[in-house]
Design an enzyme around this catalytic site. Structure first.
Site, PDB file in Angstrom:
ATOM      1  N   GLY C 242       6.450   7.399   2.418  1.00  0.00           N
ATOM      2  CA  GLY C 242       6.290   5.961   2.607  1.00  0.00           C
ATOM      3  C   GLY C 242       5.066   5.400   1.894  1.00  0.00           C
ATOM      4  N   HIS C 243       4.955   4.089   1.892  1.00  0.00           N
ATOM      5  CA  HIS C 243       3.869   3.428   1.146  1.00  0.00           C
ATOM      6  C   HIS C 243       2.489   3.787   1.694  1.00  0.00           C
ATOM      7  CE1 HIS C 243       4.606  -0.495   3.688  1.00  0.00           C
ATOM      8  NE2 HIS C 243       4.600   0.564   4.436  1.00  0.00           N
ATOM      9  N   ASN C 244       1.555   3.912   0.761  1.00  0.00           N
ATOM     10  CA  ASN C 244       0.154   4.230   1.068  1.00  0.00           C
ATOM     11  C   ASN C 244      -0.038   5.650   1.576  1.00  0.00           C
ATOM     12  OD1 ASN C 244      -0.412   1.463   0.557  1.00  0.00           O
ATOM     13  ND2 ASN C 244       0.191   0.989   2.633  1.00  0.00           N
TER      14      ASN C 244
END
EC number: 2.3.1.191
Lengths: 353, 353, 353
Positions: C242-244
């Site tokens: 997922g993002h980050n």
């Protein structure tokens, strides 16, 4: 990356909220930690209040309640800092507009109708009788088979596949690698020949307005009726929606979730990541399913459901998990103990009489 | 969508079964709920009997047993209405035939041998020394690397990738986004350099006749030997088969399942959706694994295995799951209670003597 | 498939280890079972010792300890036969070199800088201002959007998608169907309009040197900051980051695992297949997470964690799983029994006084 700038007062004029403190020229929206004097950031999670105090951001988007701890700072006061942040971020990073035109390498069937304002990328393939609305972007390598209808202002990223006969509303976004309308998984067992016989999948996939589909997600076409995703449903990466599923409006489905065929998820529900939902089930509106949770029967009452095996050190797991296989027996032993103890207490009390 | 029509008597002539009642002209096969007077539908799930009674379908495919409740209707009597329905659906929606020819945008290596009856779509790329059999369809954007052998009557949908050296039997169907023959996940840890060293994956993938592979499924090539999927195995979307796996004939694997490397699944087994099967295991023939079930050791005896953490309201889960971590302790306590009670009973009986 | 040959003595000269027994001409590296007189094989799993004894391999790679049971055979003695095998396999199957040149069907933006030594395959699309290093191979159908920077000696397999602005180090390998840099899943709920508002995802994805990404894996771009995969991390098929997220150096993540946004996985950790890891968590370095294990909170201490619901026959599962929902109650009953028994023992002892 954004090269435009905005002032705090201009933001408030456009988006509402109350500006408190000196006006500031802003060039970037970023995290509390990274922000500098010409940056705007936000505080929505109360646990980050210390970070907000320490932040060097020129402007902070906060609630009235959080403002007390931030006197002397330039603040924008709003009920919902996270939503306000989202709107400011959109101003700094406007949606990319369609660069109207069809790349010379794209292969468009003669009967397809593509609006002049569309952007059709390199190596895109579009089948016969497709209709594609205004300002829609179809990026490189995407294949759209025949008889698809696609609305206005959609973004279909690179290397997407849409099978024949599917329909997308307006402002739909499909991320790379997603596959819309592949055959549902339907086979009848032929007892005489001892082999599978495929059930032809004659339905389509219908995606409502403002639906988002993540990378490598698959949504199968219906067997007889259609598979439907209602407006504003947001589906993350690597999600699987089986044939004849019906995903309600405004539903959010987090990554890696599988929803088997013919299951209905009610409006406004939220399905956590890696959830596993069986077929022919009904999830009522406004239901939350926790991450990594398996759902094998319909849910009657809205609410928050969860069920994961709790994490343990491996050695503890070995020791504890073995007992799962004997829970029934364990329960029987407790019952027997209760019975014996009741008898004994009866005896005891007799003795005390 | 089907524009051909059929009569009930013609169906029986071609597919068998017994026609009971007046002959009917049929234009569509559909669900009990949607069916109208020129439609044919079927009843295979006894729980839908009421729907069959209420259905306006011109013809119903039913068992002899179900026929009793449907007097006065036109019926086709058969032992297996679901399979009969599948066969009728195929008549209404015949398999699309290969439109023989190679799209001018396809890029075919000079040494590849493509049968004249093949359909090769737009932007397809086919590598050196590939052999593709009669009437096989390869749809837009698919890449087939060098040295692949592909049988007759296959359908390889858009945006599929087949790595070098893989082999497909006849009538294989590969859905969009699936990847056949990527490298298996093999790395040796180099203790001296403190880094991974990749194990070259020198095997291939062999898919038998009548294998179906779903959208975005991945089947890795073998490390040394091949990864094999036997004839008539049906694999749904987003399934992962690790290197050196061996999937038996007629196996069905439902979506989102992962099967780690070197595991064998015996013929006729059925693996539920989102199942998680470890590496180097053996699943015997005719085994059923329930959905969302983790299998971490080999199974010795065929049967129906399942294991999911039961769904609960989140608050109940919080309350109950904590005890999982103490099941061993809980079991010890029960043992201690049993022991104490036995002693007490001994004492008690002594007292009663 | 390998057409080169090597001698055992030449291997030892190049890779170290001790040759024991007659020199042998070798044409293939293969499994113990398949090996013939001109093949080399290896024994690293002690459970296969019998297979090694029975093997017809001309040369066996073994530890000093295993050598005792293999007198009279030609052996190569090494501390780590598995790593040695990996190195020999690489000699028999050298990495395919870039066939420098750009396929005429590739569509390269005018401002992209492609090293002359690169191999750019058929129908590849490369966006404006991309920079691609020496000897990098980009295979058919891959789309690299604008502003990407890709190092030397990378292999980007067919039908990969890399979104704008992502960066890859040297020797990165991306398998088919993987999607690097699609939007993270971020939406703010607009209470007034009763709909989602998308959070623009302004970060990128950064992949370090020697990173491997499996087929159909997705790594989302960061919301504000970047998603980072550090050097030598190895990620299998159908993984979702997922993002980050921040994946540490030398981490191995097995297939079908999902890691939600903003989670950090420490260096040298190993994440089993189909693991499900929540968002905003921290996994310390050198941690092992078992296959199919759900992680919903941060882990404080390195170690081996696992947690799966143990496999049972379906009937046993039905019987046992029901009690999971009543574990709290079961525990209360045990407490009550302990209490009653303590009281009773008190009473008993009183009686005995």
């Amino acid at each position: 990356m954004a090269e435009n700038y905005l002032t705090a007062s201009a933001l408030v004029k456009q988006l509402g909220g109350e500006l408190r403190g000196d006006d500031v020229i802003l060039t970037r929206i970023t995290s509390l930690q990274q922000a500098q004097e010409h940056d705007i950031s936000f505080l929505s999670n109360p646990r980050l209040r210390e970070d907000a105090v320490a932040s060097r951001a020129g402007v902070l988007i906060v609630t009235e309640k959080s403002a007390a701890a931030l006197v002397g700072r330039t603040l924008i006061i709003t009920d919902d800092p996270y939503l306000y942040f989202a709107r400011v971020a959109r101003l700094f990073h406007p949606l990319q507009q369609a660069r109207s035109g069809i790349h010379p390498s794209a292969i468009i069937a003669p009967s397809a109708q593509i609006a002049d304002s569309c952007e059709i990328g390199a190596n895109v393939v579009i089948g016969e009788r497709c209709v594609i609305g205004e300002h829609t972007r179809v990026l490189a390598g995407t294949v759209i088979e025949e008889d698809c209808i696609i609305g206005n202002d959609c973004v279909i990223h690179a290397n997407v596949t849409i099978y024949h006969g599917c329909q997308l509303g307006n402002r739909v976004e499909l991320h790379s690698g997603c596959v819309i309308g592949a055959d549902g998984f339907g086979f009848a067992w032929d007892k005489q020949k001892n082999e599978w016989f495929k059930i032809v999948q004659t339905g389509c996939v219908i995606l409502g307005d403002d639906v988002d589909i993540g990378a490598n997600t698959t949504i199968d076409r219906g067997a007889i009726e259609n598979t439907i995703v209602e407006k504003d449903a947001k589906i993350d990466n690597q999600v699987m929606i089986g044939h004849n599923g019906k995903i309600g409006a405004h539903v959010a489905i987090v990554a890696c979730t599988g929803i088997a065929g013919s299951t209905e998820v009610g409006d406004f529900s939220v399905i956590g990541g890696a959830a596993m939902i069986g077929g022919h089930l009904n999830i009522p509106p406004k239901t939350t399913i926790g991450a990594a949770t398996a759902v094998s029967h319909s849910i009657k009452e809205s609410g928050y459901y969860a069920s994961i095996f709790p994490l343990q050190k491996h050695n503890d797991w070995v020791k504890n998990a073995a007992h799962i296989r004997h829970l029934h027996e364990m329960n029987q032993k407790i019952k027997a103990l209760e019975h014996q103890l009741a008898e004994l207490n009866g005896t005891s009390s007799n003795q005390q009489d």
